[in-house]
Design an enzyme around this catalytic site. Structure first.
Site, PDB file in Angstrom:
ATOM      1  N   CYS A 175      -1.149  -9.082  35.527  1.00 23.92           N
ATOM      2  CA  CYS A 175      -2.113 -10.045  36.083  1.00 23.92           C
ATOM      3  C   CYS A 175      -1.519 -11.444  36.211  1.00 23.92           C
ATOM      4  CB  CYS A 175      -3.366 -10.088  35.211  1.00 23.92           C
ATOM      5  SG  CYS A 175      -3.014 -10.349  33.469  1.00 23.92           S
ATOM      6  N   HIS A 206      -6.566 -16.699  35.966  1.00 26.45           N
ATOM      7  CA  HIS A 206      -5.261 -17.180  35.529  1.00 26.45           C
ATOM      8  C   HIS A 206      -4.779 -18.242  36.517  1.00 26.45           C
ATOM      9  CE1 HIS A 206      -5.289 -14.173  32.548  1.00 26.45           C
ATOM     10  NE2 HIS A 206      -4.290 -13.394  32.931  1.00 26.45           N
TER      11      HIS A 206
END
Length: 361
Positions: free
Chosen positions: A158, A251
């Site tokens: 990710c 993120h």
């Protein structure tokens, strides 16, 4: 009769398993018919097995509540009920490798969110807009496994989704040195603030194994299929720091880049907003219409405003400017459990279906 492909979720009770289930609700091509988890959950209904641990913002889909959880280790039994599986099991790396290959050997394709097979030379690790051609390596993998339709395919970590697509869009300018610091949400650790109260008002400057993945996995995405395996690219050189921050989803990356060819800011932005790939050409159900958006405001991208761009499947970029040490710097943002995890795997499965690798048994 439904024409949808029958899907199983391995590791269905965990956070990524839950994200798969919420994303696949009303999916036009796929239907979750089987949920599998650890022996302690087996035999319970999905609703009972998850109990008070449902972590999604949206309610648990009615269609899965009464499904009886199967034991993920009973490979033949689970495989007999499905056309393919998504894997989000929580086991050791060696156990994950073994169980994913065991499912593949039952002629059940496995699309995995796990990291265990990301460096297996004949397992494709794919972001569909970046390296769909890596799926060709599946033919070599099937020879090794002795299968006709079973295989394992994975999606990358990710943490790289907020900058690897950006660097891909800029490939013609030959980026050769990259510094990236990622500010990673707690859901990346499978947690919410309720589970992890010590993260409130705190940052932790270490995420085990994350920096190595963040530096090396983009090179595998940019590699080539040669002699039935994927050979990683040699450049650009990437160095990273990965920091856990008190954010639930999303993120963020602060990135510095040096280029061999010197682009203008306008050229870089134009490459971002026009960047698209096979998922957009094929109009796959989960594909973002525009993969990367560029935000002009100085204070964007922000998690609270931008993390759900394109239903969490797009990447948001801002603050692109010239740098005094590097050529340019920017900030990127991606949704870590949608594009970065379950959603990225669903898009991989859609492309695998569109290309004929996943079919009804």
């Amino acid at each position: 009769m439904s024409q949808k492909l029958r899907v199983g979720i391995l590791g269905a009770t965990g956070m990524v398993g839950q994200r798969f289930i919420s994303l696949l609700e009303n999916h036009p091509w796929f239907e979750v018919v089987t949920v599998a988890a650890s022996p302690r959950s087996a035999g319970k209904t999905y609703e009972e097995a998850v109990g008070g641990r449902w972590k999604m913002d949206t309610p648990m889909p009615e269609a899965v509540k009464k499904l009886v959880v199967l034991n993920v280790n009973e490979v033949e039994k689970v495989a007999a009920t499905v056309d393919f599986v998504f894997s989000a099991v929580d086991m050791t790396k060696d156990e994950i490798k073994a169980i994913e290959e065991a499912y593949a050997k039952t002629e059940t394709p496995v699309v995995s969110n796990n990291s265990a097979h990301r460096w297996t030379p004949d397992v494709p690790m794919v972001v569909p807009e970046i390296n769909p051609e890596h799926f060709k390596v599946i033919e070599s993998q099937k020879k090794r496994l002795g299968t006709t339709r079973g295989f394992v395919a994975v999606k990358p970590n990710c943490s790289i989704q907020s900058y690897a697509p950006v660097l891909t869009a800029w490939k013609e300018f030959e980026p050769y040195e990259v510094v990236a610091t990622t500010y990673q949400a707690i859901s990346g650790a499978g947690k919410t603030f309720k589970d992890w109260p010590e993260m409130e008002g705190n940052i932790i400057p270490f995420i085990g194994g994350e920096e190595e993945k963040s530096e090396q996995e983009p090179l595998r995405l940019w590699g080539k299929v040669e002699d039935g395996v994927i050979k990683k690219a040699e450049s650009p050189v990437i160095t990273t720091q990965c920091i856990r921050v008190p954010v639930l989803n999303g993120h963020t990356a602060a990135v510095f880049v040096k280029f061999k060819k010197k682009p203008t800011k306008e050229q870089l932005i134009e490459k971002l907003v026009t960047f698209s790939g096979v998922p957009q050409e094929l109009e796959l159900p989960s594909a973002p219409k525009q993969f990367i958006q560029y935000l002009e405001e100085d204070n964007r991208p922000q998690v609270s405003l931008d993390v759900n761009y394109e239903n969490g499947m797009g990447v948001s970029v801002g603050r692109l400017r010239e740098d005094t040490v590097y050529d340019y710097k920017f900030v990127g943002l991606s949704h870590n459990t949608v594009r970065g995890a379950a959603g990225g795997a669903v898009l991989c499965a859609e492309l695998l279906k569109a290309q004929g690798y996943i079919q009804a048994k």
